[in-house]
Enzyme design. Structure first.
Site, PDB file in Angstrom:
ATOM      1  CB  SER A  54      -1.864  -0.358  -0.890  1.00 40.21           C
ATOM      2  OG  SER A  54      -2.510   0.825  -0.467  1.00 40.21           O
TER       3      SER A  54
ATOM      4  CG  HIS B  42      25.993   8.939 -12.502  1.00 39.27           C
ATOM      5  ND1 HIS B  42      26.817   9.412 -11.523  1.00 39.27           N
ATOM      6  CD2 HIS B  42      26.792   8.610 -13.548  1.00 39.27           C
ATOM      7  CE1 HIS B  42      28.073   9.390 -11.949  1.00 39.27           C
ATOM      8  NE2 HIS B  42      28.085   8.905 -13.174  1.00 39.27           N
TER       9      HIS B  42
ATOM     10  CB  THR C 228      35.332 -10.385  39.835  1.00 39.04           C
ATOM     11  OG1 THR C 228      34.607  -9.185  40.106  1.00 39.04           O
ATOM     12  CG2 THR C 228      35.778 -10.399  38.391  1.00 39.04           C
TER      13      THR C 228
ATOM     14  CE1 TYR D 217       9.519  -6.957  11.251  1.00 42.12           C
ATOM     15  CE2 TYR D 217      10.478  -5.620  12.980  1.00 42.12           C
ATOM     16  CZ  TYR D 217       9.583  -5.765  11.944  1.00 42.12           C
ATOM     17  OH  TYR D 217       8.744  -4.735  11.601  1.00 42.12           O
TER      18      TYR D 217
ATOM     19  CB  SER E  77      26.644  -2.816  32.710  1.00 42.33           C
ATOM     20  OG  SER E  77      25.762  -3.873  32.991  1.00 42.33           O
TER      21      SER E  77
ATOM     22  NE  ARG F 221      33.306  -3.962  35.024  1.00 35.42           N
ATOM     23  CZ  ARG F 221      32.264  -3.861  34.220  1.00 35.42           C
ATOM     24  NH1 ARG F 221      32.319  -3.074  33.156  1.00 35.42           N
ATOM     25  NH2 ARG F 221      31.155  -4.544  34.450  1.00 35.42           N
TER      26      ARG F 221
END
Length: 472
Positions: free
Chosen positions: A282, A152, A104, A14, A327, A322
């Site tokens: 089909s 509708h 970090t 996709y 993650s 944290r």
């Protein structure tokens, strides 16, 4: 490609090559390395013991990633970022000791995510505009083509084919506004330390807070960000993810609504999505022309709307400065959100570029219901000819119910002949028929389409020729 391992259909069937490349390991880890280079460069420029030669060596080895080395190291240390620090150090040995200095893990993981998400949103913006451009052409072509309106999903007053397309466009333009807002408000995390206090850099720069500010501004600017979060914990606020996936969900909602309308109209053979010469509808019923693209839009849109629920649940459960329960979820939900939005918009482009109107069937449907739709006008004409409004109203009611009952038996509508037989109307069937020009009953549809498209045209002109390219 291994056939004995699961592969996500988002990647195999996709999503576009662009989006697959954007969220690839190469793009992500190269972005990590570019962030490490930017950090080293800023630290060198601001007087830390990082040499220009070390920065140059890091820069020279951004793309030669030894994934086997990183994978082996991660098995040993159970930490993906440190595994790649190790592999990078092997590629640039003179700089091995200063990679990630003061940082970090979230310095590379979170900033890289922000960079990737920004580029993904920019790309989707182009995809979204392409859908709007297709619908703009379609709406102009059919601006004054009468068609039966529905409320509708029951026959209602006439509209035009072009006016209906502007309803879809309006939804997409609302999505564009939201997407632009998300892009305009995106901020960079910067290098803020383990709890967002920048304590490690305060130590490195001997208490000089201004140098820390300059370092963060320099790194942010290198990646095209002019805004930085004023405060943070270790990560950027996870509400950003919630905002992004909410935006993608909104696009899915609009695509679903349009595709579902097309599916309903294709059932009545009024409008059809593209159908290729050798396409099979089909495996059993060879005559079928199923709206498979529109169905796929709806299917993937439902997935994206459900996927968007991950981000608010994650954002709401972050602990203090944290927690790591975000993650694993984010590794899946965020890229898949982008890949799915990409897939949905690519399908929407395909459908809107080849949407076919069966005008004779549309007109036949209009003619079938027009005598009922025109009854108020017929009543007014009867009053002009001397009739009593209340008496005519009752005649119309009785005749309409009788004509409807006849139609339910499979017979054609005979409302006009019934009304012509009523002396109170004082009109022949031919005179009644003359009042049934469908364009008399579409109100201001054509003008509304023209006014709407006049507002959209400047946006499309500004975006003309936009070709999103990967830029991370």
């Amino acid at each position: 490609m291994a056939k004995d391992r699961y592969e996500s259909p988002l990647s195999s069937r996709y999503a576009s090559a662009f989006m697959l490349g954007l969220f690839s390991a190469d793009t992500r880890i190269q972005t990590w390395r570019r962030l490490w280079v930017a950090l080293a460069r800023a630290e060198h420029d601001l007087g830390l013991s990082v040499t220009a030669e070390q920065v140059a060596e890091l820069e020279a080895h951004i793309t030669d990633i030894d994934y086997a080395c990183a994978a082996q190291r991660e098995k040993e240390v159970r930490h993906d970022v440190m595994a790649h620090v190790y592999a990078y150090g092997k590629a640039a040995p003179s700089a091995a000791g200063i990679i990630h200095l003061g940082a970090t893990s979230c310095y590379v993981t979170d900033n890289a995510d922000l960079i990737l998400y920004r580029e993904g949103l920019r790309y989707l913006r182009g995809q979204l505009l392409a859908v709007v451009r297709n619908l703009s052409r379609f709406a102009r072509q059919y601006r004054d083509t009468p068609t039966l309106g529905y409320t509708h999903y029951q026959p209602a007053q006439l509209v035009t084919v072009g006016k209906r397309a502007t309803l879809w466009m309006q939804d997409f333009l609302a999505d564009l506004e939201e997407l632009d807002f998300v892009l305009d408000t995106m901020r960079f995390l910067g290098c803020r330390g383990t709890t967002g206090t920048e304590a490690s850099f305060l130590d490195l720069f001997d208490g000089d807070g201004e140098k820390i500010e300059r370092m963060n501004r320099q790194i942010a600017a290198e990646f095209g960000f002019d805004k930085i979060f004023p405060v943070c914990g270790q990560t950027y606020p996870r509400k950003v993810d919630s905002r992004i996936l909410s935006c993608l969900s909104a696009i899915a909602q609009s695509c679903y609504r349009m595709a579902n309308d097309i599916r309903l109209l294709q059932h009545d053979r009024q409008v059809e999505e593209p159908f290729e010469k050798n396409q099979i509808g089909s495996s059993a019923m060879a005559y079928k022309r199923n709206p498979m693209r529109s169905e796929r839009i709806c299917s993937l849109s439902r997935y994206l709307m459900a996927d968007a629920m991950n981000a608010p649940m994650t954002a709401s459960t972050q602990w203090l400065e944290r927690t790591l329960d975000d993650s694993a979820n984010r590794r899946i939900s965020m890229p898949e959100g982008f890949l799915c939005a990409d897939a949905v918009l690519r399908l929407a482009q395909n459908v809107t570029d080849g949407l076919h109107v069966n005008e004779k069937i549309v007109d036949r449907t209009v003619r079938e219901y027009l005598p009922f739709i025109a009854t108020e006008n017929l009543m007014m004409e009867g009053v002009k000819r001397g009739g009593d409004r209340q008496e005519l109203h009752e005649i119309i009611r009785v005749c309409s119910m009788a004509a409807t009952a006849r139609m339910k038996e499979g017979e054609p509508c005979d409302l006009l002949s019934r009304l012509a037989a009523e002396p109170a109307f004082g009109m022949t069937e031919a005179e009644l028929e003359a009042l049934l020009d469908p364009r008399r009953y579409t109100g201001r549809c054509a003008g509304q389409v023209d006014a709407f498209l006049a507002q959209v045209e400047p946006l499309l002109a500004d975006a003309a020729g936009e070709t999103p390219e990967i830029n991370v």
